[in-house]
Design a protein around this motif. Structure first.
Motif, PDB file in Angstrom:
ATOM      1  N   SER A  37       0.833  -1.202   0.000  1.00  0.00           N
ATOM      2  CA  SER A  37       0.000   0.000   0.000  1.00  0.00           C
ATOM      3  C   SER A  37       0.871   1.256   0.000  1.00  0.00           C
ATOM      4  CB  SER A  37      -0.897   0.013   1.240  1.00  0.00           C
ATOM      5  OG  SER A  37      -0.100   0.214   2.405  1.00  0.00           O
ATOM      6  N   VAL A  38       0.269   2.373  -0.326  1.00  0.00           N
ATOM      7  CA  VAL A  38       0.973   3.663  -0.288  1.00  0.00           C
ATOM      8  C   VAL A  38       1.546   3.894   1.114  1.00  0.00           C
ATOM      9  CG1 VAL A  38       0.662   6.170  -0.414  1.00  0.00           C
ATOM     10  CG2 VAL A  38      -0.352   4.698  -2.164  1.00  0.00           C
ATOM     11  N   ALA A  39       0.771   3.602   2.145  1.00  0.00           N
ATOM     12  CA  ALA A  39       1.239   3.799   3.522  1.00  0.00           C
ATOM     13  C   ALA A  39       2.448   2.920   3.822  1.00  0.00           C
ATOM     14  CB  ALA A  39       0.120   3.514   4.522  1.00  0.00           C
ATOM     15  N   THR A  42       5.473   4.165   1.961  1.00  0.00           N
ATOM     16  CA  THR A  42       5.967   5.398   2.581  1.00  0.00           C
ATOM     17  C   THR A  42       6.753   5.083   3.851  1.00  0.00           C
ATOM     18  OG1 THR A  42       4.099   6.637   1.645  1.00  0.00           O
ATOM     19  CG2 THR A  42       5.307   7.671   3.471  1.00  0.00           C
ATOM     20  N   LYS A  43       6.240   4.187   4.684  1.00  0.00           N
ATOM     21  CA  LYS A  43       6.959   3.788   5.905  1.00  0.00           C
ATOM     22  C   LYS A  43       8.327   3.205   5.566  1.00  0.00           C
ATOM     23  CE  LYS A  43       2.822   2.742   8.584  1.00  0.00           C
ATOM     24  NZ  LYS A  43       1.971   1.687   9.139  1.00  0.00           N
ATOM     25  N   ASP A  44       8.377   2.341   4.568  1.00  0.00           N
ATOM     26  CA  ASP A  44       9.626   1.719   4.147  1.00  0.00           C
ATOM     27  C   ASP A  44      10.617   2.780   3.667  1.00  0.00           C
ATOM     28  OD1 ASP A  44      11.390  -0.445   3.422  1.00  0.00           O
ATOM     29  OD2 ASP A  44      10.720  -0.214   1.358  1.00  0.00           O
ATOM     30  N   ILE A  45      10.153   3.687   2.847  1.00  0.00           N
ATOM     31  CA  ILE A  45      11.019   4.743   2.318  1.00  0.00           C
ATOM     32  C   ILE A  45      11.553   5.620   3.445  1.00  0.00           C
ATOM     33  CG2 ILE A  45      11.038   6.862   0.932  1.00  0.00           C
ATOM     34  CD1 ILE A  45       8.883   5.373  -0.854  1.00  0.00           C
ATOM     35  N   LEU A  46      10.693   6.030   4.361  1.00  0.00           N
ATOM     36  CA  LEU A  46      11.131   6.914   5.447  1.00  0.00           C
ATOM     37  C   LEU A  46      12.118   6.218   6.378  1.00  0.00           C
ATOM     38  CD1 LEU A  46       7.791   8.794   6.163  1.00  0.00           C
ATOM     39  CD2 LEU A  46       9.758   9.572   4.792  1.00  0.00           C
ATOM     40  N   LEU A  70       4.205  10.780  -6.297  1.00  0.00           N
ATOM     41  CA  LEU A  70       3.180   9.742  -6.146  1.00  0.00           C
ATOM     42  C   LEU A  70       2.748   9.306  -7.541  1.00  0.00           C
ATOM     43  CD1 LEU A  70       0.931  11.401  -3.402  1.00  0.00           C
ATOM     44  CD2 LEU A  70       2.511   9.484  -3.094  1.00  0.00           C
ATOM     45  N   SER A  71       2.571   8.015  -7.727  1.00  0.00           N
ATOM     46  CA  SER A  71       2.108   7.539  -9.031  1.00  0.00           C
ATOM     47  C   SER A  71       0.657   7.932  -9.274  1.00  0.00           C
ATOM     48  CB  SER A  71       2.279   6.027  -9.153  1.00  0.00           C
ATOM     49  OG  SER A  71       1.485   5.369  -8.189  1.00  0.00           O
ATOM     50  N   ASP A  72      -0.073   8.225  -8.189  1.00  0.00           N
ATOM     51  CA  ASP A  72      -1.479   8.621  -8.285  1.00  0.00           C
ATOM     52  C   ASP A  72      -1.797   9.510  -7.075  1.00  0.00           C
ATOM     53  OD1 ASP A  72      -4.283   8.821  -8.258  1.00  0.00           O
ATOM     54  OD2 ASP A  72      -4.555   6.759  -8.942  1.00  0.00           O
ATOM     55  N   MET A  73      -2.262  10.709  -7.316  1.00  0.00           N
ATOM     56  CA  MET A  73      -2.554  11.631  -6.213  1.00  0.00           C
ATOM     57  C   MET A  73      -3.684  11.120  -5.319  1.00  0.00           C
ATOM     58  SD  MET A  73      -0.344  13.972  -6.037  1.00  0.00           S
ATOM     59  CE  MET A  73      -0.940  15.342  -5.069  1.00  0.00           C
ATOM     60  N   ALA A  74      -4.370  10.069  -5.727  1.00  0.00           N
ATOM     61  CA  ALA A  74      -5.389   9.458  -4.856  1.00  0.00           C
ATOM     62  C   ALA A  74      -4.744   8.941  -3.568  1.00  0.00           C
ATOM     63  CB  ALA A  74      -6.106   8.330  -5.585  1.00  0.00           C
ATOM     64  N   GLY A  75      -3.430   8.688  -3.572  1.00  0.00           N
ATOM     65  CA  GLY A  75      -2.722   8.228  -2.380  1.00  0.00           C
ATOM     66  C   GLY A  75      -2.163   9.345  -1.520  1.00  0.00           C
ATOM     67  N   PHE A  76      -2.473  10.590  -1.851  1.00  0.00           N
ATOM     68  CA  PHE A  76      -1.925  11.748  -1.144  1.00  0.00           C
ATOM     69  C   PHE A  76      -2.230  11.718   0.357  1.00  0.00           C
ATOM     70  CE2 PHE A  76      -2.217  16.318   0.080  1.00  0.00           C
ATOM     71  CZ  PHE A  76      -0.915  16.704  -0.187  1.00  0.00           C
ATOM     72  N   ASN A  77      -3.480  11.517   0.725  1.00  0.00           N
ATOM     73  CA  ASN A  77      -3.841  11.516   2.153  1.00  0.00           C
ATOM     74  C   ASN A  77      -3.214  10.341   2.896  1.00  0.00           C
ATOM     75  OD1 ASN A  77      -5.341  13.882   1.961  1.00  0.00           O
ATOM     76  ND2 ASN A  77      -7.236  12.785   1.487  1.00  0.00           N
ATOM     77  N   GLU A  78      -3.169   9.184   2.249  1.00  0.00           N
ATOM     78  CA  GLU A  78      -2.564   7.997   2.867  1.00  0.00           C
ATOM     79  C   GLU A  78      -1.072   8.222   3.114  1.00  0.00           C
ATOM     80  OE1 GLU A  78      -2.114   3.209   1.937  1.00  0.00           O
ATOM     81  OE2 GLU A  78      -3.362   4.440   0.611  1.00  0.00           O
ATOM     82  N   MET A  79      -0.385   8.801   2.136  1.00  0.00           N
ATOM     83  CA  MET A  79       1.034   9.113   2.297  1.00  0.00           C
ATOM     84  C   MET A  79       1.223  10.143   3.403  1.00  0.00           C
ATOM     85  SD  MET A  79       3.381  11.717   1.609  1.00  0.00           S
ATOM     86  CE  MET A  79       2.458  12.713   0.465  1.00  0.00           C
ATOM     87  N   ASN A  80       0.373  11.182   3.418  1.00  0.00           N
ATOM     88  CA  ASN A  80       0.504  12.245   4.411  1.00  0.00           C
ATOM     89  C   ASN A  80       0.302  11.754   5.843  1.00  0.00           C
ATOM     90  OD1 ASN A  80       1.317  14.651   3.167  1.00  0.00           O
ATOM     91  ND2 ASN A  80      -0.746  15.021   2.386  1.00  0.00           N
ATOM     92  N   GLU A  81      -0.556  10.770   6.050  1.00  0.00           N
ATOM     93  CA  GLU A  81      -0.739  10.227   7.403  1.00  0.00           C
ATOM     94  C   GLU A  81       0.572   9.666   7.936  1.00  0.00           C
ATOM     95  OE1 GLU A  81      -3.993   7.491   7.892  1.00  0.00           O
ATOM     96  OE2 GLU A  81      -5.362   8.808   6.783  1.00  0.00           O
ATOM     97  N   VAL A  82       1.304   8.949   7.100  1.00  0.00           N
ATOM     98  CA  VAL A  82       2.586   8.375   7.504  1.00  0.00           C
ATOM     99  C   VAL A  82       3.630   9.485   7.629  1.00  0.00           C
ATOM    100  CG1 VAL A  82       4.418   6.759   6.865  1.00  0.00           C
ATOM    101  CG2 VAL A  82       2.016   6.180   6.428  1.00  0.00           C
ATOM    102  N   VAL A 109       5.272   5.431  -4.533  1.00  0.00           N
ATOM    103  CA  VAL A 109       5.816   6.593  -3.842  1.00  0.00           C
ATOM    104  C   VAL A 109       7.334   6.627  -4.058  1.00  0.00           C
ATOM    105  CG1 VAL A 109       6.071   7.770  -1.600  1.00  0.00           C
ATOM    106  CG2 VAL A 109       4.097   6.291  -2.001  1.00  0.00           C
ATOM    107  N   GLU A 110       7.870   7.823  -4.231  1.00  0.00           N
ATOM    108  CA  GLU A 110       9.317   8.033  -4.233  1.00  0.00           C
ATOM    109  C   GLU A 110       9.573   9.329  -3.493  1.00  0.00           C
ATOM    110  OE1 GLU A 110      13.089   8.540  -7.334  1.00  0.00           O
ATOM    111  OE2 GLU A 110      11.253   7.553  -8.010  1.00  0.00           O
ATOM    112  N   ILE A 111      10.615   9.321  -2.624  1.00  0.00           N
ATOM    113  CA  ILE A 111      10.910  10.513  -1.816  1.00  0.00           C
ATOM    114  C   ILE A 111      12.398  10.781  -1.859  1.00  0.00           C
ATOM    115  CG2 ILE A 111      10.800  11.567   0.474  1.00  0.00           C
ATOM    116  CD1 ILE A 111       8.446   9.681   1.114  1.00  0.00           C
TER     117      ILE A 111
END
Length: 117
Positions: A37-39, A42-46, A70-82, A109-111
């Motif tokens: 998942s996006v979350a 994101t956790k793995d990347i961070l 983000l490959s899709d901005m639909a994951g914006f809120n999920e990424m932001n929570e993490v 996700v890429e950061i």
């Protein structure tokens, strides 16, 4: 001239480069959680960014800027929570977040970050 320290040097890129009092990371993707998942990505990347910053001699408290793809901005809120749970209150970096096609379809996700030493 300042020395340049390269971390996790590969044929194509280094995962982090230290020059002067600044650390620059390459864009990080979820190598330990591809397709998750996006979350989870994101956790793995961070976690990987924490490792790279520690190896460089700094930490997320000294972030200057972050760029998030983000490959899709639909994951914006999920990424932001993490992201919001990870970043240090009062020490948040400048940040940009855009939608972009990433290197492979399993990555959502890429950061990349720049931090002070």
């Amino acid at each position: 001239m300042s020395d340049i320290k390269r971390i996790d040097v590969g044929a194509r890129m280094s995962q982090a480069v230290v020059h002067g009092n600044t650390v620059y990371t390459a864009g990080q993707v979820a190598l330990r959680a591809p397709g998750a998942s996006v979350a989870e990505q994101t956790k793995d990347i961070l976690a990987r960014i924490d490792e790279l910053l520690a190896e460089a001699g700094t930490s997320k408290e000294k972030l200057l800027i972050a760029t998030i793809w983000l490959s899709d901005m639909a994951g914006f809120n999920e990424m932001n929570e993490v992201w919001d749970a990870w970043v240090v209150p009062g020490a948040t970096p400048g940040r940009a977040c855009v939608e972009s096609k990433l290197a492979a379809p399993q990555f959502t996700v890429e950061i990349q970050v720049i931090a002070a030493l």
